[in-house]
Design an enzyme around this catalytic site. Structure first.
Site, PDB file in Angstrom:
ATOM      1  N   GLY A 247       0.779  -1.233   0.000  1.00 27.84           N
ATOM      2  CA  GLY A 247       0.000   0.000   0.000  1.00 27.84           C
ATOM      3  C   GLY A 247       0.808   1.278   0.000  1.00 27.84           C
ATOM      4  N   GLU A 284       4.239  -6.232   1.736  1.00 28.00           N
ATOM      5  CA  GLU A 284       3.797  -6.716   0.419  1.00 28.00           C
ATOM      6  C   GLU A 284       3.642  -5.575  -0.577  1.00 28.00           C
ATOM      7  OE1 GLU A 284      -0.010  -8.425   1.337  1.00 28.00           O
ATOM      8  OE2 GLU A 284       0.824  -9.865   2.754  1.00 28.00           O
ATOM      9  N   PRO A 285       4.702  -4.826  -0.846  1.00 24.62           N
ATOM     10  CA  PRO A 285       4.534  -3.697  -1.757  1.00 24.62           C
ATOM     11  C   PRO A 285       4.425  -4.131  -3.217  1.00 24.62           C
ATOM     12  CG  PRO A 285       6.837  -3.924  -1.152  1.00 24.62           C
ATOM     13  CD  PRO A 285       6.090  -4.979  -0.382  1.00 24.62           C
ATOM     14  N   GLY A 286       3.570  -3.467  -3.952  1.00 22.98           N
ATOM     15  CA  GLY A 286       3.470  -3.689  -5.397  1.00 22.98           C
ATOM     16  C   GLY A 286       3.796  -2.389  -6.111  1.00 22.98           C
ATOM     17  N   ARG A 287       2.817  -1.492  -6.076  1.00 21.93           N
ATOM     18  CA  ARG A 287       2.910  -0.216  -6.777  1.00 21.93           C
ATOM     19  C   ARG A 287       4.235   0.525  -6.549  1.00 21.93           C
ATOM     20  NH1 ARG A 287      -1.560   2.622  -7.812  1.00 21.93           N
ATOM     21  NH2 ARG A 287      -2.626   1.419  -6.221  1.00 21.93           N
ATOM     22  N   ARG A 328      -6.645   2.215 -15.122  1.00 19.80           N
ATOM     23  CA  ARG A 328      -6.780   2.899 -13.827  1.00 19.80           C
ATOM     24  C   ARG A 328      -7.667   4.147 -13.882  1.00 19.80           C
ATOM     25  NH1 ARG A 328      -3.115   5.042 -11.339  1.00 19.80           N
ATOM     26  NH2 ARG A 328      -3.821   4.493  -9.260  1.00 19.80           N
ATOM     27  N   CYS A 361     -14.539   2.639 -27.634  1.00 26.02           N
ATOM     28  CA  CYS A 361     -15.881   3.187 -27.733  1.00 26.02           C
ATOM     29  C   CYS A 361     -16.588   3.175 -26.368  1.00 26.02           C
ATOM     30  CB  CYS A 361     -16.651   2.364 -28.751  1.00 26.02           C
ATOM     31  SG  CYS A 361     -17.947   3.303 -29.492  1.00 26.02           S
ATOM     32  N   TYR A 391      -0.070  -1.779 -12.167  1.00 28.16           N
ATOM     33  CA  TYR A 391      -1.496  -1.924 -12.499  1.00 28.16           C
ATOM     34  C   TYR A 391      -1.789  -1.337 -13.880  1.00 28.16           C
ATOM     35  CZ  TYR A 391      -1.420  -3.010  -7.574  1.00 28.16           C
ATOM     36  OH  TYR A 391      -1.107  -3.563  -6.358  1.00 28.16           O
TER      37      TYR A 391
END
Ligand code: PLP
Length: 436
Positions: A247, A284-287, A328, A361, A391
């Site tokens: 996070g 648990e870092p992702g971003r 996103r 579209c 992401y």
């Protein structure tokens, strides 16, 4: 210099990791995701250093970016993996993650996914994260069947809401209504279940309350609850670790004063104050490991302008990347900065406000309003969507028969690999064949 990852060459063309993005567009076409592997490795090492020798695991949340080259880079830089499906588990193992350095989160793991987690390596993965009381007997049954002891971690839901965390409600997961984690009201029942499940060993407690947190204080709100719960649990169970989740935010243009290392230093301090220093600290870092170190490179297809009823002029810049490539903005109302690939020629005047939209579209295929101007004659007319390393590709879809974007990997100031675009023609033949 626009931010830590980007610079402009003497002609005003953007560079990432020292590589001209015009040369990337020439080599790989557009739209393309472009990643700076050196910066990603440096990010992981800086986070690692923040533990200051304390036993720890940085379990990279593979869902943020699952490109093999990136996962391997992060594993080489000392990370383990946080996975959320059997496919991600398989990917992490195939990219070289040691089984005992993998944690597996997810509210509805199937029996075959549990079997894969239990069957990995000599003793199964590091921890299956239990997200409901109901999951405990299921894990117990699969572990018995496999003849193994399941190492599990209890993911608690600390009941913290999005307002407290100052993040978007769609990316807050630790509140009462969320499907994630075991609420504190069910804690006693969960512990009784663990006590009687002989093939399950509770090795840790975890929480992950939301994404894009921009202050360590927001992260500590949940960590405090988690540490409190650990003190209740310890007399009954011999725990190895506490996992305070991912996070950590990044700067999407509105600032993010806290760096990943700041979150960890603050958490470590609190852990010591709470008398829990004998436990390893997992996160648990992702971003935060990949987000700022990737961009989405797109070509301008055309511009459009029209007079509005109030007499003002509306301008659109239509690009060859859409919401299918970067979801996103459509999914979370997220805003990414968008800049011209090349600076406009000076005589062209000040950039004007353009709504940047894609070809899909849907009215949500809209990246917001940005100040842009056409480049000088003879320079590729393109735009760069910043902070798209997390992401981005992992959420891409083929909606509207769109190709999946290319991915370009930069290291040591050059392109080291290109994963080509998944052709539109493949989509056409797949769909023509559906049901045939
Ligand atoms: C359980 C879990 N851990 C870690 C993460 C990674 O979060 P982030 O990318 O914000 O660091 C997520 C993302 O939603 C998650 O659900």
């Amino acid at each position: 210099v626009i931010d830590m990852a980007l610079s402009r060459d003497p002609r005003g063309v953007l560079e990432l990791g020292g590589v001209s993005l015009v040369s990337v567009a020439e080599a790989a076409g557009t739209p393309s995701y472009v990643y700076d592997l050196d910066a990603i490795a440096a990010e992981a090492k800086a986070l690692d250093a923040a533990f200051d020798g304390h036993p720890h695991l940085v379990a990279y949340a593979v869902k943020a970016n699952s490109a093999g080259r990136i996962v391997r880079t992060l594993i080489a830089a000392g990370c383990g993996a946080d996975v959320v499906s059997g496919a991600e588990l398989d990917l992490a193992l195939r990219c070289g993650a040691a089984p005992d350095r993998i944690v597996y989160s997810g509210v509805a793991k199937t029996d075959s996914e549990l079997d894969a987690a239990l069957g990995a390596g000599e003793a199964g993965i590091g921890a299956i994260q239990v997200e409901s009381v109901e999951e405990i007997p299921r894990i117990e049954a699969r572990a018995r069947n496999a003849g193994r002891i399941a190492r599990v971690s209890l993911r608690i839901n600390p009941g913290v809401d999005a307002d407290d965390l100052e993040t978007h409600s769609y990316i807050a997961t630790g509140h009462d209504e969320a499907k994630f984690g075991v609420p504190l009201t069910s804690l006693a029942e969960a512990l009784d279940r663990f006590a009687s499940a002989s093939s399950v060993r509770l090795v840790g407690l975890s929480a992950h309350v939301g994404s894009q947190l921009t202050s360590a204080e927001a992260y500590l709100i949940a960590a405090r609850v988690l540490f409190g719960v650990i003190k209740q649990v310890r007399p009954r169970f011999r725990l190895d670790f506490v996992d305070t989740g991912g996070g950590f935010g990044i700067d999407y243009g509105e600032g993010c004063p806290a760096r990943p290392a700041d979150f960890i230093r603050a958490t470590r301090k609190l852990q010591d104050q709470e008398g829990l220093s004998d436990l390893a600290l997992y996160c648990e870092p992702g971003r935060s490991l990949v987000g700022s170190h990737g961009v989405l490179l797109a070509r301008v297809i055309q511009r459009k302008s029209a007079l509005a009823r109030d007499g003002s002029t509306r301008r659109w810049t239509m690009i060859d990347a859409g919401m299918n490539d970067l979801m996103r903005p459509a999914l979370y109302q997220a805003r990414h900065r968008i800049v011209g690939l090349a600076l406009p020629k000076e005589a062209a005047g000040a950039p004007s406000a353009h709504r940047v939209v894609g070809p899909v579209c849907e009215s949500s295929d809209d990246f917001g309003t940005h100040d842009l101007a056409p480049p000088p004659e003879g320079v590729l007319d393109g735009v760069v969507v910043l902070d798209a390393g997390a992401y981005g590709y992992t959420m891409a879809s083929r909606y509207n028969g769109r190709a999946l974007p290319a991915e370009v990997f930069l290291e040591g100031g050059r392109i080291v690999a290109i994963s080509p675009r998944r052709a539109q023609a493949d989509w056409v033949s797949e769909r023509v064949g559906a049901g045939a």
